[in-house]
Motif scaffolding. Structure first.
Motif, PDB file in Angstrom:
ATOM      1  N   TYR A  77       0.815  -1.213   0.000  1.00  0.00           N
ATOM      2  CA  TYR A  77       0.000   0.000   0.000  1.00  0.00           C
ATOM      3  C   TYR A  77       0.853   1.271   0.000  1.00  0.00           C
ATOM      4  O   TYR A  77       0.357   2.348  -0.343  1.00  0.00           O
ATOM      5  CB  TYR A  77      -0.925   0.024   1.220  1.00  0.00           C
ATOM      6  N   THR A  78       2.107   1.175   0.438  1.00  0.00           N
ATOM      7  CA  THR A  78       2.988   2.338   0.498  1.00  0.00           C
ATOM      8  C   THR A  78       3.914   2.358  -0.713  1.00  0.00           C
ATOM      9  O   THR A  78       4.537   1.345  -1.039  1.00  0.00           O
ATOM     10  CB  THR A  78       3.822   2.332   1.790  1.00  0.00           C
ATOM     11  N   LYS A  79       4.008   3.501  -1.359  1.00  0.00           N
ATOM     12  CA  LYS A  79       4.900   3.666  -2.498  1.00  0.00           C
ATOM     13  C   LYS A  79       6.012   4.654  -2.134  1.00  0.00           C
ATOM     14  O   LYS A  79       5.759   5.663  -1.473  1.00  0.00           O
ATOM     15  CB  LYS A  79       4.131   4.192  -3.724  1.00  0.00           C
ATOM     16  N   GLU A  80       7.231   4.332  -2.561  1.00  0.00           N
ATOM     17  CA  GLU A  80       8.342   5.245  -2.349  1.00  0.00           C
ATOM     18  C   GLU A  80       8.491   6.145  -3.564  1.00  0.00           C
ATOM     19  O   GLU A  80       8.638   5.675  -4.692  1.00  0.00           O
ATOM     20  CB  GLU A  80       9.638   4.475  -2.093  1.00  0.00           C
ATOM     21  N   MET A  86       7.867   8.891   1.356  1.00  0.00           N
ATOM     22  CA  MET A  86       6.850   7.843   1.331  1.00  0.00           C
ATOM     23  C   MET A  86       5.479   8.396   0.932  1.00  0.00           C
ATOM     24  O   MET A  86       5.046   9.431   1.466  1.00  0.00           O
ATOM     25  CB  MET A  86       6.716   7.195   2.714  1.00  0.00           C
ATOM     26  N   ASP A  87       4.823   7.714   0.021  1.00  0.00           N
ATOM     27  CA  ASP A  87       3.440   8.031  -0.341  1.00  0.00           C
ATOM     28  C   ASP A  87       2.545   7.055   0.412  1.00  0.00           C
ATOM     29  O   ASP A  87       2.411   5.891   0.037  1.00  0.00           O
ATOM     30  CB  ASP A  87       3.250   7.890  -1.855  1.00  0.00           C
ATOM     31  N   ASN A  88       1.918   7.538   1.486  1.00  0.00           N
ATOM     32  CA  ASN A  88       1.086   6.696   2.346  1.00  0.00           C
ATOM     33  C   ASN A  88      -0.404   6.977   2.184  1.00  0.00           C
ATOM     34  O   ASN A  88      -1.200   6.651   3.071  1.00  0.00           O
ATOM     35  CB  ASN A  88       1.479   6.881   3.818  1.00  0.00           C
ATOM     36  N   ARG A 142       8.977   4.317   6.244  1.00  0.00           N
ATOM     37  CA  ARG A 142       7.516   4.155   6.250  1.00  0.00           C
ATOM     38  C   ARG A 142       6.968   4.401   7.650  1.00  0.00           C
ATOM     39  O   ARG A 142       5.981   5.111   7.835  1.00  0.00           O
ATOM     40  CB  ARG A 142       7.131   2.758   5.764  1.00  0.00           C
ATOM     41  N   SER A 145       7.116   8.052   8.717  1.00  0.00           N
ATOM     42  CA  SER A 145       6.139   8.898   8.036  1.00  0.00           C
ATOM     43  C   SER A 145       4.712   8.617   8.479  1.00  0.00           C
ATOM     44  O   SER A 145       3.824   9.437   8.239  1.00  0.00           O
ATOM     45  CB  SER A 145       6.256   8.717   6.519  1.00  0.00           C
ATOM     46  N   LEU A 146       4.477   7.478   9.123  1.00  0.00           N
ATOM     47  CA  LEU A 146       3.130   7.118   9.559  1.00  0.00           C
ATOM     48  C   LEU A 146       2.868   7.388  11.033  1.00  0.00           C
ATOM     49  O   LEU A 146       1.718   7.625  11.430  1.00  0.00           O
ATOM     50  CB  LEU A 146       2.862   5.631   9.288  1.00  0.00           C
TER      51      LEU A 146
END
Length: 515
Positions: A77-80, A86-88, A142, A145-146
């Motif tokens: 689900y997470t893209k770097e 991180m794109d969360n 990840r 960033s979350l």
């Protein structure tokens, strides 16, 4: 709104009149049936399930991994981004959606509609595991960033094997002490028995006049000139036996929650909104054990990164399960190829779905998915030694003699034609499809559909009953306190709602956001 041009309905005029017809006896049909019954107790709602019991396909607890998908452990689900950030967006969206589903369950427990929470949902920490410096750094970023998001505030990170041993000893026992591994650990994760939820809801609905007929298969449906739908329903008798008799039902609204067969029903309905859609079926299997020496050491769900080119549903994971009060552990999935759209479907499902409007997308995906198809085919012929090797990447001391193979449910991933109507792509997740006049709603795709059942149903209702939403919204807020809100934007509100839900469901409570 004008109806789509279709062949005139020449079926018999004699038909049972209902307000709502549910196709399929899974968790989505149960959820929309319950919500509509709460909102409109005066409506006549009926359901039809082709198998002898409800919750025997994808909602059955042995046909899925029971993960309450909340983006806590699913690394795909997470893209770097190219700049390393991180794109969360996806894990946050999935978590927001699962929070709504949990809130409805809490409401149903408090009202006595669902039984004791432990009969369908149990605390089960969610973990992610990675190896190697690059992936360890990915996981660390990840987590960083979350963790300031209130939905993920309880998540911890460690690359210390002794700390990891405290959370999940099987991951460390027998592992090289010098191997660089890292995990995230979130105690707010859950193990869910979607079959139990589905069965309990349908039992409640049956007691309150909503009849779900089993061994009854909807084989066709056609729209009438007044906008209603006539459904042809065949009595299957004992499953696998000869079909014996048919009847017709006329419904003002139809919800198509038949899982992998939803596309088949939409194509029969002839609505233009389904043009260009196709499905790519993937089967799977799990290794399972209820050996006490194993289940007592592993009471978490652990996900790793999927192999390059693998579908997200192929994320390797080792899952603690609680089904009917008994503990077990699953490892897998070992994916494969099967043309059926349901576990109890037909080998002709895939070829029969081909239409002129979707054949281009199917061929395009087939061309682009050759590596994926090869990988799936390879998994079919894996030897016991190869299967054990995959398991030992998680649990180095695992013994094949402690485990046995079980077949999982069928997953039908979406193939979608591009805007130009030529190419196509393989889509992962679930998608709502509704007719332009709002008389027919359906859900295509697979995971995380069950976990996000409530927002899916709310989406269907908002599209199909726009004139009723204003009237219904106060009831939505009673059942789903975060309805219309985004909890990740309001830490105090998120903590308040999540704390109440956790107490009602006897789950691990949320952590307050730190800085």
């Amino acid at each position: 709104m004008a109806l789509a041009k279709r062949k005139p309905n020449k079926w018999p005029v004699e038909a049972e009149e209902v307000d709502v017809a549910l196709i399929g006896g899974g968790v989505l049909s149960a959820t929309i049936g319950l919500i509509l019954n709460e909102l409109q107790p005066d409506w006549k709602i009926v359901g039809y399930e082709r198998l002898p019991k409800v919750a025997k396909e994808s909602s059955n607890p042995w046909n899925n991994a029971g993960t309450g998908h909340a983006g806590l452990c699913e690394l795909n689900y997470t893209k770097e981004r190219p700049d390393g950030t991180m794109d969360n967006a996806k894990p946050v969206q999935i978590n927001e959606q699962f929070q709504q589903t949990r809130q409805l369950w809490a409401h149903l427990v408090e009202k006595g509609i669902l039984g004791l929470p432990e009969t369908f949902v149990n605390p089960c920490p969610h973990m992610s595991i990675v190896t190697g410096n690059d992936d360890v750094e990915f996981l660390r970023k990840r987590w960083e960033s979350l963790r300031t998001n209130p939905l993920f505030a309880a998540m911890e990170f460690s690359d210390d094997q002794e700390k990891i041993r405290e959370w999940a000893p099987m991951l460390v026992d027998g592992r090289d002490p010098q191997e660089h591994i890292a995990v995230t650990y979130d105690p707010t994760g859950t193990d869910v028995d979607f079959g139990s939820i589905t069965t309990q809801i349908f039992n409640y609905l049956d007691f309150h006049g909503v009849n779900v007929e089993t061994s009854k298969e909807v084989t066709d449906l056609k729209q009438n000139t007044d906008g209603t739908w006539t459904l042809r329903i065949v009595d299957r008798g004992e499953f696998g036996g000869k079909k014996s008799g048919e009847k017709f039902v006329r419904a003002k609204f139809v919800f198509n929650g038949s899982g992998g067969w939803a596309l088949k029903m939409l194509q029969k309905a002839g609505i233009p909104e389904v043009q260009g859609y196709a499905l790519f079926p993937v089967t799977g299997a799990f290794m399972s054990t209820d050996d006490p020496s194993v289940v007592e050491q592993h009471k978490v769900k652990v996900y790793a990164k999927p192999p390059v080119g693998a579908p997200p549903m192929s994320n390797p994971h080792m899952d603690a399960r609680i089904i009917n009060g008994s503990r077990s552990v699953l490892f897998g999935p070992y994916a494969g190829i099967d043309p059926r759209f349901l576990k109890y479907g037909s080998v002709l499902d895939m070829p029969k779905m081909i239409r002129t409007d979707n054949v281009g997308a199917v061929l395009n995906v087939a061309k682009d998915s050759i590596p994926l198809i090869k990988m799936l085919a390879t998994m079919i012929f894996m030897t016991p030694a190869q299967k054990l090797a995959e398991m030992r990447a998680f649990a180095p001391k695992a013994s094949i003699t402690d485990w046995h193979m079980i077949k999982a449910g069928q997953r039908a991933q979406i193939i979608k034609t591009d805007a130009k109507g030529k190419g196509g792509s393989l889509e992962f997740g679930t998608e709502v499809v509704t007719s332009a006049d709002g008389t027919l709603g359906a859900v295509l795709g697979a995971s995380p559909g069950a976990s996000t059942a409530v927002p899916i149903v709310l989406d269907v209702l908002s599209r199909c009953f726009p004139d009723k939403i204003g009237e219904w919204e106060p009831r939505f807020k009673e059942m789903i306190p975060s309805y219309g809100e985004k909890l990740s934007d309001n830490p105090e509100r998120a903590y308040e709602v999540m704390e109440h839900t956790a107490k009602a469901l006897k789950l691990a409570g949320p952590a307050k956001t730190q800085g």
